[in-house]
Design an enzyme around this catalytic site. Structure first.
Site, mmCIF file in Angstrom:
data_model
loop_
_atom_site.group_PDB
_atom_site.id
_atom_site.type_symbol
_atom_site.label_atom_id
_atom_site.label_comp_id
_atom_site.label_asym_id
_atom_site.label_seq_id
_atom_site.Cartn_x
_atom_site.Cartn_y
_atom_site.Cartn_z
ATOM 1 N N ASN A 1 0.827 -1.205 0.000
ATOM 2 C CA ASN A 1 0.000 0.000 0.000
ATOM 3 C C ASN A 1 0.866 1.261 0.000
ATOM 4 O OD1 ASN A 1 -2.376 -1.456 0.074
ATOM 5 N ND2 ASN A 1 -2.763 -1.124 2.252
ATOM 6 N N HIS B 1 -15.542 2.961 -15.036
ATOM 7 C CA HIS B 1 -15.330 2.216 -13.797
ATOM 8 C C HIS B 1 -16.567 1.425 -13.388
ATOM 9 C CE1 HIS B 1 -14.536 2.012 -9.285
ATOM 10 N NE2 HIS B 1 -13.416 1.535 -9.798
ATOM 11 N N ARG C 1 -13.987 2.667 4.619
ATOM 12 C CA ARG C 1 -12.839 1.788 4.791
ATOM 13 C C ARG C 1 -11.515 2.555 4.828
ATOM 14 N NH1 ARG C 1 -11.696 -1.102 -0.182
ATOM 15 N NH2 ARG C 1 -9.869 0.215 -0.435
#
Length: 696
Positions: free
Chosen positions: A57, A440, A570
């Site tokens: 990440n 998307h 999140r």
């Protein structure tokens, strides 16, 4: 001003500094990932996997977010972020937080996790710790499998400093020619080829970093030279692609060319082991153009994203217990087309099987002689995709197959170029979406001729990618529908994407960039109106990111009007909850765990007539304004009730989650006042979906 004083000042002036810093908010998300690695209640190899995810990440954060800030400074268009920080201040703060988190990452890996791994018989050792027999095996392995793929690069007047590609692991070596009287030191570089495993297996679940094996054999690579010192280093570079779609005639070829440049974009981070000498670091910094704030010294080994190799070991006793998704009960008897004609179906992955629902939908459509056409969007898919195979089979069977492949899906561009070519070669009609916009949305449309000769459209609208691999670990939702208004909407949207249709009005869809932003703003305003009229009013949203300023301000307005607002986020969130006079009715929770929470849900009480939507869009400017996104309204009251139950559970104080404070800090709540574990919503959903399947 200290943080408490700043918050106190803002309570007197609620409008002041109403946005948290987006970049730091994302780093705090990655901190939550790290906290899972620190949790001794999580199985050991899953903690190792969280360490690897944290490192991976962080790589992407530097390649995209930090690179963007650096580019703004370099081009002279740096303006303060919504949170008030200038890009230069953001970069300084990022450096502080990353160094802080990097220390924690190293401490948990070299401390409790390494000790627990050793207790379990798994060891990552350095060269000095190898046994004599292991060294002998490594000598042979080096001669046979490593030496042939290595290329040393010397740096001298005839050999300029080599260009270091992004995310490559390297050894920097100082050598001296003993035959020369001047004793001059010369620098050389060896790139660790990506074809080699990150850690070399020694046998018996013992591993050594690949760079240690290479370093132990430098005398063979620099025969006759004296090895003075060597150090591992790693570079992260700007990985954003720059393709002017208005100026290119062939997007696919232009993107391929730009991908070649990605590995050599501007440097944004230089990682070195903390044992590096000052001379070696000074040379690397000078030659690579690394500023002091871009240098990160850490306890080795570097590149711990490679810990996935250990996490993948066949040690089931050190992992989460096996989990098998259930088949949605509506699909157990009869065909999927039959079930869809009965009612709309809502599936919840990974608790309910992606393969027996979504993959089956497209595979059945490919085989069914009554199916005339299939239209599909592909943003990301797996390396060996049964969905792509189904589309190819459908084209081979003479069906009309249209596939919209998004070539600009970040870090999947090369995969998608390959899929596009494979689909074209099979006879599918492949298009690349709209100029200037990423497509998307997650849509599939099947046109079938029924027994009475009529044509019916069967649709799937999802919140996640058509990727069977990630569907096993990503939490997502999908709606199957053959409702006429949904079929008409998706047909119209495909016509807009593949042709020149200007129709952007829909019945049960909210589509970006034309209507999604305003649709959500209208619904937020609607809850304000309902609350003032004393009708049921409440806003619930589940999203991966909440960073859109206009949406945040609308939520603040709703909160000041008294509307209760629950947000399940999140990742990054710039909204500051719980501030009197600004956001005191807003709660923000985050849940991380075995599965990656990925679905997007937007629910409005709407005066008692629930208005609920699922789809592909996060609450970010790019999703609202620069992407084609689609939300679909959930019409079945049972489905709305099901989703409401999940949303309310996530916000409950009896469920394990992180709570966001007004100052941007997140606090994990995983145990009750008596020290007992709070409910794990993902574990509950695994059990609940199983019972739903058994009960039918």
């Amino acid at each position: 001003m200290t943080e408490p004083a700043r918050i106190a000042d803002e309570e007197n002036d609620p409008q002041a500094d109403r946005f948290l810093d987006r970049e730091e908010s994302w780093l705090r998300f990655n901190q939550r990932v790290l906290e899972l690695a620190e949790d001794p209640d999580i199985p050991l190899l899953e903690r190792v996997r969280f360490l690897a995810i944290f490192a991976s990440n962080l790589d992407e954060f530097f390649m995209v977010r930090v690179a963007g800030l650096a580019r703004r400074l370099a081009t002279g268009i740096a303006v303060p972020a919504p949170g008030g920080r200038h890009p230069r201040e953001q970069l300084r703060r990022i450096s502080e937080v990353v160094h802080e988190l990097g220390r924690r990452h190293a401490q948990v890996f070299h401390g409790p996790i390494s000790k627990a791994l050793e207790t379990a018989g798994i060891m990552l050792v350095r060269w000095a710790e190898l046994r004599p027999t292991e060294r002998e095996r490594m000598h042979q392995l080096f001669r046979e499998q490593i030496y042939p793929v290595l290329t040393p690069f010397a740096v001298d007047p005839a050999h300029p400093f080599p260009h270091i590609s992004g995310r490559s692991l390297n050894l920097g070596i100082f050598v001296r020619d003993p035959s020369r009287s001047n004793g001059r030191r010369v620098f050389a570089r060896i790139k660790v080829p990506s074809v080699l495993p990150r850690f070399i297996a020694l046998g018996g679940d013992r591993f050594v970093p690949v760079e240690d094996v290479i370093a132990a054999h430098l005398s063979q690579l620099f025969a006759g030279m004296e090895i003075i010192e060597h150090h591992a280093f790693r570079v992260t570079r700007n990985a954003d692609l720059e393709v002017d779609e208005d100026e290119t005639d062939n997007l696919l070829k232009s993107l391929e060319h730009e991908l070649l440049r990605r590995r050599f974009g501007p440097l944004v981070r230089l990682e070195v082991e903390d044992t590096i000498s000052d001379d070696a670091l000074a040379l690397l910094s000078r030659e690579l153009g690394a500023e002091p704030g871009e240098v990160y010294r850490t306890q080795g080994p570097l590149d711990l994203s490679g810990l996935t190799q250990l996490a993948d070991l066949d040690r089931p006793e050190l992992k989460y217990s096996p989990f098998v998704p259930v088949e949605p009960p509506e699909l157990i008897d009869g065909t999927l087309f039959d079930a869809m004609r009965e009612r709309e179906l809502l599936v919840h992955h990974p608790y309910e099987s992606f393969n027996t629902s979504v993959v089956r939908f497209l595979a059945d459509a490919a085989r069914d002689p009554k199916v005339l056409a299939i239209k599909q969007t592909l943003y990301r898919t797996s390396g060996d995709s049964p969905i792509v195979d189904a589309l190819i089979d459908a084209a081979a069977a003479g069906k009309e197959v249209v596939v919209l492949v998004e070539l600009k899906a970040r870090f999947d561009e090369q995969n998608n170029i390959s899929w596009a070519r494979k689909l074209e070669d099979a006879g599918c009609h492949v298009v690349y979406g709209l100029v200037g916009l990423k497509t998307h949305c997650k849509l599939a449309l099947v046109v079938r001729q029924e027994d009475d000769g009529t044509l019916r459209r069967y649709c799937h609208i999802g919140t996640g990618n058509y990727n069977p691999s990630t569907a096993r670990i990503y939490e997502d939702l999908g709606l199957f529908s053959c409702a006429p208004e949904v079929g008409q909407d998706i047909s119209d949207l495909f016509n807009h994407l593949t042709g020149f249709s200007r129709d952007v009005s829909y019945r049960r869809l909210l589509v970006a960039p034309h209507a999604l932003r305003q649709g959500l703003l209208d619904r937020i305003q609607g809850e304000i109106d309902h609350h003032r009229a004393k009708r049921p009013a409440r806003i619930r949203a589940k999203t991966n990111s909440l960073v859109d300023e206009e949406i945040v301000d609308a939520l603040y307005t709703a909160s000041r009007a008294g509307v209760p607002i629950d947000l399940w986020v999140r990742g990054g969130c710039v909204l500051r909850p719980g501030i009197p006079g600004l956001s005191e009715t807003i709660r923000v929770r985050s849940i991380l765990g075995r599965f990656l929470e990925h679905s997007r849900i937007f629910a409005f009480d709407n005066g008692g007539d629930t208005d609920m939507w699922i789809g592909s869009a996060d609450l970010m400017p790019r999703n609202m304004d620069r992407r084609v996104e689609a939300l679909v309204r959930i019409a079945d009251p049972d489905h709305c009730e099901r989703l409401t139950e999940i949303m309310d559970m996530a916000m409950s104080d009896t469920v394990s989650s992180w709570h966001l404070a007004p100052d941007g800090s997140w606090t994990r709540h995983s145990r009750d006042a008596d020290g007992e574990p709070l409910r794990d919503i993902q574990r509950w959903l695994r059990r609940h979906r199983h019972l739903r399947s058994v009960d039918g």
